[in-house]
Design a protein around this motif. Structure first.
Motif, PDB file in Angstrom:
ATOM      1  N   SER A  19       0.827  -1.211   0.000  1.00 48.79           N
ATOM      2  CA  SER A  19       0.000   0.000   0.000  1.00 48.79           C
ATOM      3  C   SER A  19       0.856   1.253   0.000  1.00 48.79           C
ATOM      4  O   SER A  19       0.509   2.254  -0.647  1.00 48.79           O
ATOM      5  N   GLY A  20       1.974   1.223   0.712  1.00 47.55           N
ATOM      6  CA  GLY A  20       2.887   2.365   0.710  1.00 47.55           C
ATOM      7  C   GLY A  20       3.434   2.640  -0.679  1.00 47.55           C
ATOM      8  O   GLY A  20       3.457   3.780  -1.145  1.00 47.55           O
ATOM      9  N   VAL A  21       3.848   1.589  -1.358  1.00 48.05           N
ATOM     10  CA  VAL A  21       4.375   1.727  -2.726  1.00 48.05           C
ATOM     11  C   VAL A  21       3.286   2.246  -3.661  1.00 48.05           C
ATOM     12  O   VAL A  21       3.495   3.189  -4.424  1.00 48.05           O
ATOM     13  N   LEU A  22       2.112   1.611  -3.607  1.00 44.52           N
ATOM     14  CA  LEU A  22       1.006   2.029  -4.484  1.00 44.52           C
ATOM     15  C   LEU A  22       0.583   3.467  -4.206  1.00 44.52           C
ATOM     16  O   LEU A  22       0.298   4.231  -5.135  1.00 44.52           O
ATOM     17  N   ALA A  23       0.527   3.849  -2.939  1.00 45.32           N
ATOM     18  CA  ALA A  23       0.119   5.212  -2.573  1.00 45.32           C
ATOM     19  C   ALA A  23       1.119   6.232  -3.094  1.00 45.32           C
ATOM     20  O   ALA A  23       0.730   7.272  -3.632  1.00 45.32           O
ATOM     21  N   LYS A  24       2.406   5.946  -2.944  1.00 48.52           N
ATOM     22  CA  LYS A  24       3.419   6.899  -3.396  1.00 48.52           C
ATOM     23  C   LYS A  24       3.510   6.940  -4.918  1.00 48.52           C
ATOM     24  O   LYS A  24       3.845   7.960  -5.493  1.00 48.52           O
ATOM     25  N   ARG A  25       3.171   5.839  -5.568  1.00 45.88           N
ATOM     26  CA  ARG A  25       3.225   5.791  -7.031  1.00 45.88           C
ATOM     27  C   ARG A  25       2.015   6.473  -7.668  1.00 45.88           C
ATOM     28  O   ARG A  25       2.161   7.254  -8.594  1.00 45.88           O
ATOM     29  N   VAL A  61      -0.050   3.545   6.989  1.00 45.79           N
ATOM     30  CA  VAL A  61       0.896   3.728   5.877  1.00 45.79           C
ATOM     31  C   VAL A  61       1.700   5.008   6.094  1.00 45.79           C
ATOM     32  O   VAL A  61       2.922   5.015   5.943  1.00 45.79           O
ATOM     33  N   VAL A  62       1.026   6.092   6.455  1.00 47.70           N
ATOM     34  CA  VAL A  62       1.713   7.364   6.688  1.00 47.70           C
ATOM     35  C   VAL A  62       2.728   7.211   7.811  1.00 47.70           C
ATOM     36  O   VAL A  62       3.889   7.614   7.683  1.00 47.70           O
ATOM     37  N   ARG A  63       2.313   6.617   8.933  1.00 47.15           N
ATOM     38  CA  ARG A  63       3.237   6.428  10.058  1.00 47.15           C
ATOM     39  C   ARG A  63       4.461   5.631   9.622  1.00 47.15           C
ATOM     40  O   ARG A  63       5.607   6.017   9.857  1.00 47.15           O
ATOM     41  N   ARG A  64       4.219   4.549   8.952  1.00 49.77           N
ATOM     42  CA  ARG A  64       5.305   3.659   8.531  1.00 49.77           C
ATOM     43  C   ARG A  64       6.237   4.344   7.525  1.00 49.77           C
ATOM     44  O   ARG A  64       7.464   4.252   7.642  1.00 49.77           O
ATOM     45  N   GLU A 122      -1.892  15.059  12.577  1.00 51.09           N
ATOM     46  CA  GLU A 122      -1.149  15.183  13.839  1.00 51.09           C
ATOM     47  C   GLU A 122       0.082  14.272  13.840  1.00 51.09           C
ATOM     48  O   GLU A 122       1.139  14.654  14.337  1.00 51.09           O
ATOM     49  N   GLN A 123      -0.085  13.086  13.286  1.00 50.63           N
ATOM     50  CA  GLN A 123       1.034  12.149  13.180  1.00 50.63           C
ATOM     51  C   GLN A 123       2.139  12.743  12.298  1.00 50.63           C
ATOM     52  O   GLN A 123       3.324  12.706  12.654  1.00 50.63           O
ATOM     53  N   ALA A 124       1.757  13.306  11.159  1.00 50.63           N
ATOM     54  CA  ALA A 124       2.726  13.931  10.263  1.00 50.63           C
ATOM     55  C   ALA A 124       3.376  15.142  10.941  1.00 50.63           C
ATOM     56  O   ALA A 124       4.595  15.342  10.843  1.00 50.63           O
TER      57      ALA A 124
END
Length: 186
Positions: A19-25, A61-64, A122-124
């Motif tokens: 999901s991280g890869v797909l989200a950034k792509r 995903v954002v946290r990771r 807030e996490q970001a």
């Protein structure tokens, strides 16, 4: 069929990484649950065994991604100016610009984080404050740390908007010059 706790955790980890890869792509909001699950070889219905909602997945995903970014490693390990200079030179490179899925999550996900629910923002913010504090210590200037973070992220956003590699390189070169000047000031 019941799966072991180990299997469930492994599947969750695969889902997060994919999901991280797909989200950034291609963006997280535009990627459906079925597509996220298909990327790891499962059906969309299995998603809810791992996350209560797509928003919860995005938060994780954002946290990771933030914790694993090149900036995070630099902040957590501490850096002198020379190490910061080398990292930022690598950050402001065509290789990084052309590899959004393998690089910093802020340029490709920043707009989606800005539109996310408050806990994600807030996490970001927490992560960015830690980064800014670490860079402030290295630079001896809180405002310059914010300016460098913004310059680097912004340069990648603008560079990725451009069609010509020649113009992309001009943006990166100009940004590296600004970063170099900021690192030289005392």
């Amino acid at each position: 069929m019941r799966y072991s706790t180990d299997h469930k955790q492994q599947t969750r980890e695969k889902l997060l990484a994919s999901s991280g890869v797909l989200a950034k792509r291609g963006g997280f909001a535009s990627t459906g649950v079925a597509e996220l699950m298909k990327a790891i070889g499962l059906t969309g219905g299995a998603f809810y065994n791992h996350f209560p909602s797509k928003d919860d997945l995005f938060s994780e995903v954002v946290r990771r991604e933030l914790c694993n970014s090149p900036f995070a490693r630099l902040a957590s390990q501490g850096a002198d100016r020379e190490r910061l200079r080398r990292c930022l030179k690598q950050y402001l490179s065509l290789a990084h610009l052309h590899n959004p899925e393998g690089g910093c999550p802020l340029p490709p996900l920043g707009v989606e984080i800005a539109r996310a629910e408050r806990p994600v923002r807030e996490q970001a913010e927490h992560w960015l404050l830690e980064l800014q504090a670490a860079w402030s210590e290295t630079l001896g200037d809180e405002r310059r740390a914010w300016a460098l973070i913004s310059q680097c992220v912004g340069a990648l956003v603008v560079g990725r908007m451009l069609a010509s590699e020649e113009v992309q390189q001009q943006v990166l070169d100009a940004s590296r010059d600004v970063v170099e000047q900021a690192l030289e000031e005392d």
